[in-house]
Design an enzyme around this catalytic site. Structure first.
Site, short mmCIF file in Angstrom:
data_model
loop_
_atom_site.label_atom_id
_atom_site.label_comp_id
_atom_site.label_asym_id
_atom_site.label_seq_id
_atom_site.Cartn_x
_atom_site.Cartn_y
_atom_site.Cartn_z
N CYS A 16 26.51 48.22 47.30
CA CYS A 16 27.26 48.75 46.46
C CYS A 16 27.14 48.81 45.33
O CYS A 16 25.63 48.03 44.76
CB CYS A 16 29.01 48.71 46.72
SG CYS A 16 29.05 46.88 45.60
N HIS A 45 27.28 37.83 47.17
CA HIS A 45 27.50 36.89 48.24
C HIS A 45 26.44 37.26 48.67
O HIS A 45 26.56 37.27 49.91
CB HIS A 45 28.72 36.91 48.74
CG HIS A 45 30.15 36.56 48.06
ND1 HIS A 45 31.69 36.24 48.18
CD2 HIS A 45 29.80 34.53 47.21
CE1 HIS A 45 32.29 35.43 47.15
NE2 HIS A 45 31.76 34.66 46.97
N HIS A 80 32.68 39.37 41.39
CA HIS A 80 34.07 38.95 41.39
C HIS A 80 35.42 38.95 40.38
O HIS A 80 36.75 38.88 40.72
CB HIS A 80 33.98 37.76 42.82
CG HIS A 80 32.96 37.83 44.03
ND1 HIS A 80 31.96 36.99 43.23
CD2 HIS A 80 32.70 38.18 44.61
CE1 HIS A 80 30.72 37.45 44.11
NE2 HIS A 80 31.66 37.88 44.64
N CYS A 102 32.57 43.44 38.88
CA CYS A 102 32.68 45.02 38.79
C CYS A 102 33.36 46.00 38.49
O CYS A 102 34.66 45.54 38.34
CB CYS A 102 32.84 44.84 40.47
SG CYS A 102 32.64 46.95 41.35
N GLU A 132 37.41 36.99 43.89
CA GLU A 132 38.06 37.87 44.25
C GLU A 132 39.84 38.17 42.96
O GLU A 132 40.77 38.03 42.79
CB GLU A 132 37.78 38.80 44.69
CG GLU A 132 38.00 40.31 43.84
CD GLU A 132 38.25 41.93 45.19
OE1 GLU A 132 37.09 41.76 45.61
OE2 GLU A 132 39.10 42.49 44.70
N THR A 170 39.42 44.18 46.54
CA THR A 170 38.84 45.13 47.09
C THR A 170 37.79 45.60 48.66
O THR A 170 37.66 46.59 49.41
CB THR A 170 37.70 45.62 45.73
OG1 THR A 170 36.84 44.82 45.71
CG2 THR A 170 38.59 46.04 44.65
N SER A 229 32.99 38.80 52.26
CA SER A 229 34.50 39.79 53.02
C SER A 229 34.13 40.44 53.47
O SER A 229 34.59 40.84 54.25
CB SER A 229 35.33 39.64 51.64
OG SER A 229 36.58 40.40 52.24
N ASN A 230 33.09 41.08 52.71
CA ASN A 230 33.41 43.07 52.88
C ASN A 230 32.54 42.82 54.65
O ASN A 230 32.80 43.76 55.33
CB ASN A 230 32.77 44.15 52.22
CG ASN A 230 31.36 43.24 51.54
OD1 ASN A 230 30.41 44.85 52.60
ND2 ASN A 230 31.03 43.07 50.19
N SER A 273 27.01 43.29 50.05
CA SER A 273 26.20 42.38 49.02
C SER A 273 25.05 42.22 49.74
O SER A 273 24.31 41.02 49.11
CB SER A 273 26.86 40.64 48.48
OG SER A 273 27.62 40.30 49.55
S1 SF4 Z 1 35.10 46.30 44.10
FE1 SF4 Z 1 32.77 44.80 45.90
S2 SF4 Z 1 32.94 45.61 47.07
FE2 SF4 Z 1 33.26 47.80 46.24
S3 SF4 Z 1 31.72 48.14 44.72
FE3 SF4 Z 1 32.81 46.85 43.23
S4 SF4 Z 1 31.41 45.38 43.85
FE4 SF4 Z 1 30.89 46.36 45.69
#
Ligand code: SF4
Length: 317
Positions: A16, A45, A80, A102, A132, A170, A229-230, A273
């Site tokens: 991302c 991660h 995070h 982020c 996070e 997130t 997590s995602n 990630s």
């Molecule tokens: S919040 Fe986390 S998953 Fe979403 S764009 Fe940012 S780094 Fe990527």
């Protein structure tokens, strides 16, 4: 002759904008300041990403006291995010900090701090112990927030009798979180919610893609890390939306532990990630034993990018 295998390749998948920015910031810091640079916690991660950055001279630590006092080398916070206490600790140690949090996580930090300043008690939806969540809760004064991890928590929470606000991690399951928010809204109708959901575009888009693939797949594979997590949410989402089986794998070598006997159609995605070359490595590995066709299933086209700070992108004067 090799048996056929049809791969439904999710798009979007993998990196991302926040992950790309964080990695680019470490690389820019190495280019500008030279090795070593220190990173608190895995920058994102994924062990492969971490290993590649280690090979270039990055030193990963879990806590700031592992970094030599008065080091002139930069200290980078991971994507995070971190608590205010960590920011202050780094400042008191005199470290040259580069913050790779982020921007979408920073947005949640600002929301949480604003709610707290306005006298709200904050319900934080997320996973205990995830960096996070430690960072987000660390932007709220002690005692002014409550962590909600499950629907059962939403049913039983008894917050103090004061105005309430809500923020979320997130990278949660979109479906599960909407159920939790619905319950909290039912119980606390005046709960102040974000104008735009805190679950980020990348998490949402990857889950939407895997939902469209899961019902057609005998098995779904998600390339990612157990502490991502995602990535874990993608596996859970695939199972909840009709996949007969779903597994998290780190890399192609992990395929040998799986039974593909009854798999004719395979869904394939990657957490935010996980680098794309690991996904392509999985496909190459499959091609060795199966006549593989790949169908890319596109449910969204992403054009979001986050710039790295100018101080890193410009050469030292
Ligand atoms: S919040 Fe986390 S998953 Fe979403 S764009 Fe940012 S780094 Fe990527």
């Amino acid at each position: 002759m090799k048996p056929p295998l049809h791969v439904l390749l999710c798009s979007p998948r993998g990196f991302c904008a926040g992950v790309e920015r964080a990695i680019a910031m470490v690389e820019a810091a190495l280019a500008k300041h030279g090795a070593p640079v220190y990173v608190r916690h895995e920058i994102v991660h994924n062990r492969t990403v971490v290993g590649r950055l280690e090979a270039k001279g990055t030193i990963f630590v879990e806590e700031l006291d592992e970094i030599p006092a008065n080091t002139p080398h930069p200290v980078i916070f991971s994507a995070h995010g971190v608590s205010r206490a960590v920011v202050e600790d780094a400042r008191s140690r005199g470290f040259a900090v580069i913050d790779a949090t982020c921007p979408l996580v920073s947005k949640v930090h600002h929301e949480a701090a604003l709610h707290a300043a306005n006298g709200h008690h904050i319900l934080v939806i997320g996973h205990a112990g995830h960096p996070e969540i430690l960072g987000t809760m660390g932007h709220i004064p002690t005692g002014q927030c409550t962590l909600i991890q499950t629907l059962e928590d939403a049913r039983s929470v008894t917050p103090p009798n004061q105005p309430l606000a809500l923020v979320t991690q997130t990278t949660l399951s979109v479906d599960e979180t909407s159920g939790i928010i619905a319950e909290l809204t039912r119980r606390f109708p005046h709960l102040k919610q974000p104008k735009k959901e805190d679950i980020c575009y990348a998490t949402t888009n990857r889950q939407t893609a895997i939902k469209s693939v899961a019902p057609r797949a005998d098995m779904v594979l998600v390339v990612g890390a157990p502490n991502s997590s995602n990535s874990r949410q993608l596996v859970a989402t695939a199972l909840a939306h009709g996949a007969s089986a779903a597994h998290l794998i780190g890399r192609a070598e992990d395929l040998s532990a799986l039974d593909f006997t009854n798999v004719q159609t395979l869904g394939l995605s990657a957490g935010a990630s996980a680098p794309e070359d690991l996904v392509q490595g999985v496909i190459t590995h499959l091609q060795a034993t199966r006549t593989t066709t790949v169908e890319e299933v596109i449910t969204a086209v992403e054009d979001i990018t986050f710039k790295i700070p100018q101080s890193l992108s410009q050469p030292t004067a």
